[in-house]
Design a protein around this motif. Structure first.
Motif, PDB file in Angstrom:
ATOM      1  N   ILE A 186      33.330  89.977  -6.975  1.00 30.95           N
ATOM      2  CA  ILE A 186      33.043  89.617  -8.366  1.00 30.95           C
ATOM      3  C   ILE A 186      34.327  89.660  -9.184  1.00 30.95           C
ATOM      4  CG2 ILE A 186      31.794  90.308 -10.444  1.00 30.95           C
ATOM      5  CD1 ILE A 186      29.597  91.378  -8.628  1.00 30.95           C
ATOM      6  N   PRO A 187      34.656  88.581  -9.875  1.00 31.76           N
ATOM      7  CA  PRO A 187      35.922  88.535 -10.635  1.00 31.76           C
ATOM      8  C   PRO A 187      35.996  89.590 -11.726  1.00 31.76           C
ATOM      9  CG  PRO A 187      34.990  86.334 -10.402  1.00 31.76           C
ATOM     10  CD  PRO A 187      33.930  87.301  -9.955  1.00 31.76           C
ATOM     11  N   ASN A 188      37.208  89.969 -12.062  1.00 34.95           N
ATOM     12  CA  ASN A 188      37.417  90.938 -13.141  1.00 34.95           C
ATOM     13  C   ASN A 188      36.900  90.438 -14.476  1.00 34.95           C
ATOM     14  OD1 ASN A 188      38.790  92.405 -11.157  1.00 34.95           O
ATOM     15  ND2 ASN A 188      40.345  93.104 -12.608  1.00 34.95           N
ATOM     16  N   PHE A 189      36.868  89.111 -14.664  1.00 32.12           N
ATOM     17  CA  PHE A 189      36.414  88.624 -15.964  1.00 32.12           C
ATOM     18  C   PHE A 189      34.897  88.813 -16.144  1.00 32.12           C
ATOM     19  CE2 PHE A 189      36.967  84.669 -13.376  1.00 32.12           C
ATOM     20  CZ  PHE A 189      35.658  84.214 -13.339  1.00 32.12           C
ATOM     21  N   LYS A 190      34.207  89.227 -15.083  1.00 36.42           N
ATOM     22  CA  LYS A 190      32.798  89.598 -15.194  1.00 36.42           C
ATOM     23  C   LYS A 190      32.603  91.106 -15.071  1.00 36.42           C
ATOM     24  CE  LYS A 190      29.849  87.003 -12.895  1.00 36.42           C
ATOM     25  NZ  LYS A 190      29.284  86.171 -11.799  1.00 36.42           N
ATOM     26  N   GLY A 253      44.025  74.592   3.005  1.00 36.58           N
ATOM     27  CA  GLY A 253      43.492  74.287   1.682  1.00 36.58           C
ATOM     28  C   GLY A 253      41.981  74.372   1.623  1.00 36.58           C
ATOM     29  N   VAL A 254      41.337  74.498   2.809  1.00 37.11           N
ATOM     30  CA  VAL A 254      39.883  74.678   2.861  1.00 37.11           C
ATOM     31  C   VAL A 254      39.604  76.163   3.097  1.00 37.11           C
ATOM     32  CG1 VAL A 254      37.716  74.012   3.956  1.00 37.11           C
ATOM     33  CG2 VAL A 254      39.606  72.366   3.823  1.00 37.11           C
ATOM     34  N   HIS A 255      38.950  76.796   2.143  1.00 35.34           N
ATOM     35  CA  HIS A 255      38.746  78.241   2.207  1.00 35.34           C
ATOM     36  C   HIS A 255      37.304  78.610   1.892  1.00 35.34           C
ATOM     37  CE1 HIS A 255      43.146  78.928   2.101  1.00 35.34           C
ATOM     38  NE2 HIS A 255      43.173  77.970   1.188  1.00 35.34           N
ATOM     39  N   PHE A 256      36.887  79.743   2.425  1.00 33.25           N
ATOM     40  CA  PHE A 256      35.650  80.352   1.938  1.00 33.25           C
ATOM     41  C   PHE A 256      35.905  80.868   0.520  1.00 33.25           C
ATOM     42  CE2 PHE A 256      34.836  81.139   6.573  1.00 33.25           C
ATOM     43  CZ  PHE A 256      33.687  80.352   6.658  1.00 33.25           C
ATOM     44  N   ALA A 257      34.863  80.858  -0.296  1.00 32.85           N
ATOM     45  CA  ALA A 257      35.001  81.290  -1.690  1.00 32.85           C
ATOM     46  C   ALA A 257      35.552  82.705  -1.803  1.00 32.85           C
ATOM     47  CB  ALA A 257      33.649  81.191  -2.396  1.00 32.85           C
ATOM     48  N   LEU A 258      35.061  83.604  -0.952  1.00 33.49           N
ATOM     49  CA  LEU A 258      35.486  84.997  -1.066  1.00 33.49           C
ATOM     50  C   LEU A 258      36.940  85.205  -0.669  1.00 33.49           C
ATOM     51  CD1 LEU A 258      32.497  87.306  -0.075  1.00 33.49           C
ATOM     52  CD2 LEU A 258      33.381  86.699  -2.318  1.00 33.49           C
ATOM     53  N   GLU A 259      37.509  84.269   0.072  1.00 32.91           N
ATOM     54  CA  GLU A 259      38.942  84.373   0.346  1.00 32.91           C
ATOM     55  C   GLU A 259      39.721  84.299  -0.962  1.00 32.91           C
ATOM     56  OE1 GLU A 259      40.590  82.114   3.763  1.00 32.91           O
ATOM     57  OE2 GLU A 259      38.532  81.415   4.078  1.00 32.91           O
ATOM     58  N   LEU A 260      39.326  83.388  -1.824  1.00 34.83           N
ATOM     59  CA  LEU A 260      39.970  83.257  -3.140  1.00 34.83           C
ATOM     60  C   LEU A 260      39.662  84.461  -4.018  1.00 34.83           C
ATOM     61  CD1 LEU A 260      41.316  81.589  -5.513  1.00 34.83           C
ATOM     62  CD2 LEU A 260      39.000  80.744  -5.970  1.00 34.83           C
ATOM     63  N   LEU A 261      38.380  84.791  -4.138  1.00 30.46           N
ATOM     64  CA  LEU A 261      37.961  85.830  -5.079  1.00 30.46           C
ATOM     65  C   LEU A 261      38.488  87.203  -4.683  1.00 30.46           C
ATOM     66  CD1 LEU A 261      34.265  84.643  -5.612  1.00 30.46           C
ATOM     67  CD2 LEU A 261      36.283  84.103  -7.007  1.00 30.46           C
ATOM     68  N   GLY A 295      30.161  79.975  -6.633  1.00 30.58           N
ATOM     69  CA  GLY A 295      30.888  78.762  -6.971  1.00 30.58           C
ATOM     70  C   GLY A 295      31.402  78.799  -8.395  1.00 30.58           C
ATOM     71  N   SER A 296      30.581  79.311  -9.298  1.00 27.84           N
ATOM     72  CA  SER A 296      30.990  79.450 -10.694  1.00 27.84           C
ATOM     73  C   SER A 296      32.193  80.377 -10.813  1.00 27.84           C
ATOM     74  CB  SER A 296      29.819  79.997 -11.520  1.00 27.84           C
ATOM     75  OG  SER A 296      30.237  80.380 -12.806  1.00 27.84           O
ATOM     76  N   ASP A 297      32.202  81.451 -10.028  1.00 25.99           N
ATOM     77  CA  ASP A 297      33.333  82.383 -10.058  1.00 25.99           C
ATOM     78  C   ASP A 297      34.620  81.712  -9.578  1.00 25.99           C
ATOM     79  OD1 ASP A 297      31.579  84.279 -10.954  1.00 25.99           O
ATOM     80  OD2 ASP A 297      31.323  85.255  -9.003  1.00 25.99           O
ATOM     81  N   CYS A 298      34.494  80.811  -8.611  1.00 26.62           N
ATOM     82  CA  CYS A 298      35.662  80.055  -8.145  1.00 26.62           C
ATOM     83  C   CYS A 298      36.189  79.138  -9.243  1.00 26.62           C
ATOM     84  CB  CYS A 298      35.300  79.218  -6.911  1.00 26.62           C
ATOM     85  SG  CYS A 298      34.992  80.181  -5.417  1.00 26.62           S
ATOM     86  N   ILE A 299      35.281  78.572 -10.020  1.00 36.25           N
ATOM     87  CA  ILE A 299      35.672  77.701 -11.125  1.00 36.25           C
ATOM     88  C   ILE A 299      36.471  78.485 -12.163  1.00 36.25           C
ATOM     89  CG2 ILE A 299      34.803  76.326 -13.065  1.00 36.25           C
ATOM     90  CD1 ILE A 299      32.343  75.693 -11.233  1.00 36.25           C
ATOM     91  N   GLY A 300      35.938  79.649 -12.573  1.00 33.47           N
ATOM     92  CA  GLY A 300      36.629  80.467 -13.566  1.00 33.47           C
ATOM     93  C   GLY A 300      37.980  80.946 -13.084  1.00 33.47           C
ATOM     94  N   THR A 301      38.065  81.304 -11.803  1.00 35.44           N
ATOM     95  CA  THR A 301      39.335  81.766 -11.236  1.00 35.44           C
ATOM     96  C   THR A 301      40.345  80.619 -11.183  1.00 35.44           C
ATOM     97  OG1 THR A 301      38.177  83.431  -9.911  1.00 35.44           O
ATOM     98  CG2 THR A 301      40.418  82.845  -9.230  1.00 35.44           C
ATOM     99  N   SER A 302      39.894  79.433 -10.769  1.00 38.71           N
ATOM    100  CA  SER A 302      40.781  78.272 -10.706  1.00 38.71           C
ATOM    101  C   SER A 302      41.298  77.888 -12.086  1.00 38.71           C
ATOM    102  CB  SER A 302      40.041  77.082 -10.075  1.00 38.71           C
ATOM    103  OG  SER A 302      39.656  77.362  -8.739  1.00 38.71           O
TER     104      SER A 302
END
Length: 473
Positions: A186-190, A253-261, A295-302
């Motif tokens: 879960i991103p820090n912004f949440k 460039g293709v990643h699972f969402a949690l790799e980014l988060l 997916g929404s969390d990936c959007i906010g992080t991006s």
């Protein structure tokens, strides 16, 4: 109910988000707070219904009318005590729970203005910490020891409940810090991670031992675990993301969402990554595959990275806006949800199937997609049918946010089964599972991926089952 007419004269007031242009420059929590006066006015709107559907809808059984009334009367400490009696960590759920209680509020049905239950909850929790109402408890020990595998929300609840019943609790976590999905998903912004640290420090003061960077079967054997402890509870979560095995999946460039988060949260805690492993959307075109919260969390992080374009696609149809006859009150409504991250800049599309990833020199450059529709087959199953021409979306990064499959438990569970030498008595199923061989499970490890609040509810159930088992032993 101190003011029986408040719901007629006072409208729902949400705290809202920080200004968009400000919040996308940092990872601070996006949600604002109301002052204590306005918060109490919001609590006064609770009608103390004869049948409180908010309580019915809450996975952990919060008794909202009671603490809403106490909050309205300014009895913050008493409100926290009632809240804590059913919810171990209201500072978590008050921030990230989708609030099924609010969707079942009678004022949602009658006026589409439910009580701000979730915001009131976190306000009570923060006031309790701020005013010093939350103090370490030191229960009398009963001489029995319990091991918990996994320090996510379910494991933390099991630990908290059993510790306060007098058990000596040790929590094993393979990551270097406690929190599980709360910390690494879960991103820090949440949910800012100092909120987790504050609670973990309190739990340590109460006598709970957290053993991090330790994997069962690797750093400590299952045999040693079951010999050392009177009971073991598996709370390993649902860590297996659903993959998309199509052409080009191996492209960089293709990643699972949690790799980014997960990586972003670790960076914010001071960890660094080599350039070849760093995932950053600055100046890139991003495609998020999956229309849910992850997916929404990936959007906010991006957006905070500085992506030049973000597109989100979902294979299912676009949900109705506002009301869905298929999910009438008091059920949780399956309707279109627009998150704070969506507001920060994103093009959304539905009924889209991903056909293949297109690369150049091993690097993702585009994604081929196709519009589809859903029909019911003669057997009654929903089938996907192509309805449009295939098209190409330019993308430098693609994040797979399509949920999780049921966790692969065989590793840990099989080791524990063999260690107790009583395989036939082990029961791990879709409940908070217990067995006569002192192995239990809770959270996503038992149910599959679900809400944090449901994992917490499962933790409470498992703790009760463990207590019953050890009390009868």
């Amino acid at each position: 109910m101190g003011n029986p007419k408040a719901f007629l004269t006072i409208h729902r007031q949400e705290a809202g988000y920080r200004p968009l242009n400000e919040r996308i420059t940092d990872f601070g929590e996006v949600e604002q707070t109301l002052n204590s006066h306005d918060r109490r006015l919001q609590a006064s709107r609770c009608m103390d219904c004869g049948v409180p559907f908010c309580n019915w809808a809450c996975p952990i059984g919060n008794i909202q009318p009671e603490w809403q009334d106490l909050l309205y009367k300014g009895k913050w400490k008493e409100a926290y005590e009632v809240l804590e009696s059913t919810c171990d960590f209201p500072e978590f759920t008050g921030r990230i729970c989708p609030a099924p209680c609010e969707k079942s509020c009678v004022l949602k049905l009658s006026a589409d203005e439910p009580v701000t239950i979730r915001e009131n909850e976190v306000a009570i929790a923060e006031a309790a910490f701020r005013e010093g109402y939350v103090l370490p408890q030191h229960p009398i020990r009963n001489g029995k020891k319990v091991a918990i595998i996994g320090a996510g929300p379910a494991g933390m609840v099991v630990a908290n409940q059993l510790n306060r019943k007098g058990y000596e609790v040790t929590v094993y976590e393979k990551q270097d810090k406690v929190g599980g999905l709360l910390r690494y998903g879960i991103p820090n912004f949440k949910l800012h991670k100092n909120v987790i640290d504050r609670r973990v420090n309190l739990m340590k003061q109460e006598g709970i031992s957290f053993v991090t960077s330790t994997e069962i079967g690797k750093d400590i054997s299952a045999k040693e675990l079951v010999e050392k402890f009177d009971a073991v509870c598996v709370c390993i979560g649902a860590e297996v993301p659903r993959d998309l095995p199509i052409e080009g999946r191996e492209l960089k460039g293709v990643h699972f969402a949690l790799e980014l988060l997960s990586q972003q949260n670790q960076i914010l805690e001071g960890k660094s990554f080599d350039n070849d492993k760093l995932i950053n959307a600055k100046g890139k075109k991003v495609l998020v595959i999956g229309g849910g919260d992850t997916g929404s969390d990936c959007i906010g992080t991006s957006a905070r990275h500085g992506a030049i374009k973000v597109t989100q696609i979902e294979i299912m149809p676009k949900p109705p806006v506002g009301h869905n006859p298929a999910t009438p009150w008091p059920m949780y409504p399956q309707v279109l949800k627009t998150s704070s991250s969506h507001e920060e800049g994103c093009h959304r599309r539905w009924n889209i199937n991903t056909c293949r990833f297109i690369g150049e020199n091993g690097q993702l450059k585009a994604v081929e997609i196709q519009e589809i529709s859903w029909i019911k087959s003669e057997e009654g199953r929903m089938q996907m049918v192509p309805t449009g021409e295939k098209e190409i979306i330019e993308a430098d990064l693609a994040f797979l946010a399509m949920g999780f499959v049921h966790p692969v438990q065989e590793g840990v569970i099989a080791q524990l089964e063999l260690a107790v030498d009583n395989r036939k008595n082990i029961t791990i199923d879709n409940r908070a599972a217990a067995s006569t061989a002192k192995v239990f499970a809770a959270g996503d490890a038992a149910t599959g991926a679900s809400l944090v609040v449901r994992a917490m509810a499962g933790g409470r159930k498992a703790a009760q089952e463990i207590d019953t088992y050890l009390s009868q032993k």
